[in-house]
Design an enzyme around this catalytic site. Structure first.
Site, mmCIF file in Angstrom:
data_model
loop_
_atom_site.group_PDB
_atom_site.id
_atom_site.type_symbol
_atom_site.label_atom_id
_atom_site.label_comp_id
_atom_site.label_asym_id
_atom_site.label_seq_id
_atom_site.Cartn_x
_atom_site.Cartn_y
_atom_site.Cartn_z
ATOM 1 N N CYS A 57 21.626 -34.274 -2.489
ATOM 2 C CA CYS A 57 20.546 -33.302 -2.684
ATOM 3 C C CYS A 57 19.186 -33.981 -2.582
ATOM 4 O O CYS A 57 18.203 -33.355 -2.184
ATOM 5 C CB CYS A 57 20.701 -32.594 -4.023
ATOM 6 S SG CYS A 57 20.790 -33.693 -5.447
ATOM 7 N N HIS B 248 19.450 -33.109 -10.242
ATOM 8 C CA HIS B 248 19.571 -32.352 -9.001
ATOM 9 C C HIS B 248 18.192 -32.170 -8.381
ATOM 10 O O HIS B 248 17.209 -31.904 -9.075
ATOM 11 C CB HIS B 248 20.204 -30.988 -9.282
ATOM 12 C CG HIS B 248 20.443 -30.171 -8.052
ATOM 13 N ND1 HIS B 248 21.221 -30.621 -6.997
ATOM 14 C CD2 HIS B 248 20.004 -28.930 -7.697
ATOM 15 C CE1 HIS B 248 21.256 -29.693 -6.057
ATOM 16 N NE2 HIS B 248 20.522 -28.665 -6.453
#
Length: 981
Positions: free
Chosen positions: A298, A891
């Site tokens: 990510c 994330h």
């Protein structure tokens, strides 16, 4: 040789020290060892000079190798995420691991954590231990719900995986098979080359692999597939046939893709072999294309989305201008591979054909040239951005032969002259689209504190890393153990200075508990022993989040009280028959504790003090045991007394068995008979005469204090493994004098319990029980936000260089801790701002979650430009990289403004959704992309007029007036902000 056949401690220390220097070689196997166990071993063998005094001390004996701290619960091979070399684990070569296991064994139920050395890098090869294996999900084509997970090294081949799958699903050797990658939306890709490694094939964490068996009629359930290129074949496992028949078999296949409602086979062009849209969605808005997460990628997806939505850069690649400027011969570049791979990816993302693509080929190229990004561990988005901008710059550098340039100091010359010279020199070696768009110039001023020498230089930058106001405090959870032995430990949450010491912790705890700070001792307990006992002046930075910190109340003045000594006490359970090759026949259990006792003490008194200290969880039977006799222990009279541990010091077993009854003593409790376990005054209840802790007839003769049995024996340890002669001879630490036990600060005490007595009398649940103070529920107040301009001001604030990063003064001819100040001279068309949210130290990693309030539109940077010719310089936000989570992981996502429709969107891996401006400013914002307002003209407009390049950015003088440029919007620029165009 040491006890049990193990090497002596000097040999152990020497052998492991040598093996730790072993060079990495491709294919070798190395082993992970929990750093906390390894540090304990280093103490035991005196590995470091400051640990020599504990060498051989059984109180720091490490025991069997324990890697449980590295593993996820319930999995003998799955590592916790985000472990860091040397901080969380130590790597040992095979020989070193085997030696440690032969000396200490491995904890029962654990398996060795073995990892291979792999080679990384394309041009500059280097070896690395592959700590994290690639987890693949394996299934059969006929039953994809039955998924089996296995871990493989990146050095393993596709053939190795295929053999493992055959074994798992019991597929006969003669059965012909082939392997497929299974992607989202039931999209499949064949794996063609059995000798390719996992790394070469670009398989990522969590990738689903499907094995397909050929039908009895010779057809394939998934139908034929199209080779990637002429002569290429799908990877299949076939019966033994000739190469020619194998070739004919594949050449006869239909060259078409097979599609149905459940799956589709892609065509095999550069990206189309793995980049797919969801079925039926072929008319997407250009640029609104997600990126599949390949496994902890990510961070890469976020960086790419920000760059993709930088209009001038994307227009450059979409219009194929990069092809004219590819530099294949630049020794600092990547032979154009990064630029070409990035261009292909951008074209896919802006084609309008896909709702998401899988950037596997781009990820592979990045990993080849930057091995730190080759795995599937979480990485820093900003670090990848820095690599990409530098890599694209060198791949597209218009300078084919870089001249040597002698850098000059300002030497009192005007800033304008020095800035112009610095920028011209920069362009002589660096001239690319990246320089055009992202490079600016700042002024650096250094002042020597000794001779007042002033050094001024102008340096280019590609992005600004802005410091955030540091959190001045941190919270720690600690356990307070009071003197009252009946009181349970209590958990507190204390707020302490981030850059503080142990005294600060004690002061904060004192405010909550009422116990004076000078009556506290702070310890770190690990694996049932004291890992560290802190001094008051030690830094709090040495305490990590995972440490179990216990604070003990000691009611003596340690600087003035000469009558008492503080003794660390740990608990050990004896083994009747030890199978370990090098072990003392015992294992640690429970929580260790500290207690203050008189320096001159009898063995019986010390035993009684210890028993009373543990009275909360050592339960004495109230039934008379006629066969064993009894030792009476007063339940309450010695608690909350006048001693330093809250108990009376005058009591001894004989004194406590007084004939004078009172209300308290009438509640006497009985202990088992002592006649089998009485200690000689020399052995102090040690292990020297009997391995199970029982005295021999000779040692007990004449020393009985009654027919009483003790619950435990105790053994003292000092500089080494103390034996009887050491106790008698070394009067500096422990000795008897007229049956008095002499102790000092170097004494450690181990209480050895017989397993049966421990099971009968020691309540482990009660021993581990604790209470929670209301402070544990404390939540820090919301921190006020800071403005982006506050961070810029902090960036331009004068600072003193650290002792570890001094400046070499050309006048003094010495390194000096000079004062340094940075100022902005010119700013680029696209300003990348990196908010420095992550901080690192030797013992601690932290993330600052401060809310930074940054403007979406009209960021005015004019006030920060020291260029006297600077005019208005305003920016609009075009993209933001977000990081959610903490230091160890999290994330990444991105907000970006589409250059075609001018709307904001939220990019979360393969998902793309609309966003509003009020969502953008958050604590998660990590990297900001701003485009200068005067570079917007229509859709994605950016002038690249090669004729206007020069020193205008450095001088701040516009190349032409606004009136001169009215005829051509493409020439409008505020040269006071822009550095080249």
């Amino acid at each position: 040789m040491a006890e049990g056949g193990a090497a002596d401690l000097d040999t152990q220390r020497s052998d492991i020290a040598t093996l730790l220097k072993t060079s990495l070689r491709k294919g070798d196997t190395w082993y992970l060892v929990d750093s906390r166990w390894f540090k304990q071993w280093k103490k035991y063998v005196g590995f470091d000079s400051w640990d020599k005094y504990q060498m051989g001390d059984q109180n720091v004996y490490p025991g069997p190798i324990d890697n449980s701290g590295l593993l996820k619960d319930g999995d003998a091979q799955s590592l916790k995420e985000h472990l860091i070399d040397e901080l969380d684990y130590i790597l040992l070569p095979t020989e070193g691991w085997n030696k440690l296991v032969s000396w200490y064994t491995l904890m029962e139920g654990q398996e060795p954590i073995a990892r291979k050395v792999v080679e990384q890098g394309m041009f500059v090869k280097h070896c690395k231990v592959e700590v994290y294996l690639t987890e693949l999900k394996l299934c059969e084509n006929g039953n994809m719900n039955n998924v089996v997970t296995r871990r493989f090294s990146k050095a393993d081949t596709i053939d190795t995986i295929e053999k493992e799958i055959r074994k798992i699903f019991s597929i006969p050797d003669e059965k012909e098979t082939r392997l497929w990658n299974k992607y989202m939306s039931n999209t499949f890709e064949p794996l063609n080359k059995p000798d390719s490694t996992i790394q070469d094939a670009g398989l990522y964490q969590g990738q689903v692999l499907v094995i397909e068996q050929k039908n009895e009629d010779g057809t394939w359930p998934r139908g034929p597939s199209t080779p990637k290129s002429p002569g290429a074949s799908n990877f299949s496992t076939l019966p033994k046939i000739s190469p020619s028949s194998l070739s004919n078999n594949y050449n006869n296949m239909n060259n078409r893709n097979v599609k149905n409602s459940n799956y589709c086979l892609p065509s095999y062009t550069a990206y189309k072999n793995y980049d797919y849209s969801e079925p039926g969605r072929n008319n997407e808005q250009p640029g609104l294309c997600g990126l599949s997460n390949l496994g902890n990628t990510c961070f890469m997806n976020s960086a790419i989305q920000c760059l993709s939505n930088t209009p001038p850069l994307t227009e450059y690649f979409l219009n194929d201008k990069y092809q004219e400027e590819l530099n294949f011969d630049n020794p600092l570049g990547m032979r154009g591979e990064i630029a070409k791979s990035y261009a292909e990816l951008i074209k896919q993302m802006w084609s309008g054909k896909f709702s998401y693509v899988t950037p596997r080929a781009f990820k592979t190229q990045v990993g080849r040239f930057a091995p730190q990004f080759s795995g599937y561990q979480q990485q820093d988005c900003q670090e990848l951005l820095a690599f990409l901008l530098d890599g694209l710059h060198e791949d597209l550098n218009r300078i084919r032969k870089k001249p040597y340039i002698q850098l000059k100091d300002a030497d009192g010359r005007p800033d304008k002259v020095v800035a112009e010279e610095a920028w011209e020199n920069h362009l002589k070696r660096n001239d690319s689209i990246i320089v055009d768009i992202f490079h600016g110039l700042f002024k650096s001023t250094l002042v020597c504190p000794e001779c007042a020498k002033i050094s001024v230089t102008f340096d280019p930058f590609c992005y600004l890393t802005l410091p955030l106001p540091m959190k001045k405090e941190r919270t720690l959870e600690v356990y307070l153990v009071r003197m009252d032995p009946l009181t349970k430990p209590m958990q507190y949450k204390v707020v302490v200075p981030k850059i503080g010491n142990i005294l600060d912790l004690c002061t904060a705890l004192s405010a909550l508990s009422g116990i004076p700070a000078d009556k506290m001792i702070v310890t770190d307990i690990y694996n049932h022993r004291f890992h560290r006992i802190f001094a008051m002046d030690e830094n709090l930075s040495s305490i990590m989040e995972r440490d179990d910190i216990y604070v003990f109340e000691i009611n003596i003045n340690r600087t003035e009280d000469t009558e008492h000594v503080i003794i660390p006490v740990c608990l050990r359970e004896k083994f009747r028959h030890s199978s370990y090759t090098h072990h003392t026949g015992s294992s640690l259990f429970g929580q260790p504790f500290l207690m203050a006792v008189p320096r001159n003490n009898t063995e019986d008194k010390l035993y009684n003090l210890l028993l009373l200290r543990m009275c909360r969880y050592v339960k004495i039977s109230t039934e008379t045991e006629e066969t064993e006799g009894s030792l009476h222990c007063c339940k309450d009279q010695n608690i909350n007394g006048n001693g330093p541990n809250g108990i009376h010091e005058e009591g001894s077993p004989s004194e406590m068995e007084t004939d004078e009854p009172d209300d308290e003593s009438s509640q006497d409790q009985e202990l088992p008979s002592e006649n089998e376990n009485s200690q000689s005054e020399d052995s102090v209840g040690g292990d020297n005469d009997s391995e199970n802790g029982l005295c021999t007839e000779d040692t007990c003769k004449g020393q009985l204090t009654g027919h009483k049995k003790r619950l435990f024996t105790f053994q003292f340890n000092n500089l080494g493994n103390t034996d009887i002669n050491y106790i008698k001879d070394d009067t500096r630490h422990i000795r008897f004098d007229d049956r008095q036990l002499r102790l000092d600060e170097r004494s450690f005490l181990a209480l050895d319990w017989d397993p049966d007595l421990k099971k009968r009398y020691f309540d482990e649940n009660a021993a581990e029980d604790f209470e929670k103070h209301e402070s544990v529920e404390y939540k820090p107040p919301k921190k006020p936000f800071v403005k982006l301009k506050d961070c810029i001001e902090l960036f331009t604030t004068k600072e003193k260089l650290g002792a570890e990063d001094p400046w070499y003064c050309p006048n003094c001819k010495e390194h000096q801790q000079a004062t340094k100040k940075l100022d902005l001279w010119s700013l680029p068309p696209v300003l990348v701002v990196h908010l420095k949210r992550f901080s690192y130290s030797r013992y601690m990693r932290d993330k600052l979650d401060t809310l930074v309030d940054f403007p979406i539109n009209d960021l005015d940077m004019s006030e920060f430009l020291i260029n006297p010719n600077a005019g208005p310089c305003r920016y609009n936000l075009i993209a933001v990289s977000n990081h959610y989570g903490g230091m160890g992981g999290g994330h990444y996502t991105a907000f970006a403004k589409n250059k075609d429709d001018g709307k904001w969107y939220y990019f979360d891996d393969s998902s793309v959704s609309t966003a509003s401006e009020d969502q953008i400013v958050s604590k998660a914002a990590y990297v900001l992309f701003y485009q200068r307002q005067d570079t917007f003209s229509g859709t994605g407009f950016f002038p690249l007029d090669r004729e206007t390049k020069g020193a205008s950015a450095a001088t701040g003088i516009p190349l032409e007036s606004d009136e001169d440029s009215n005829d051509n919007d493409n020439d409008i620029e505020n040269e006071n902000c822009m550095h080249t165009n």
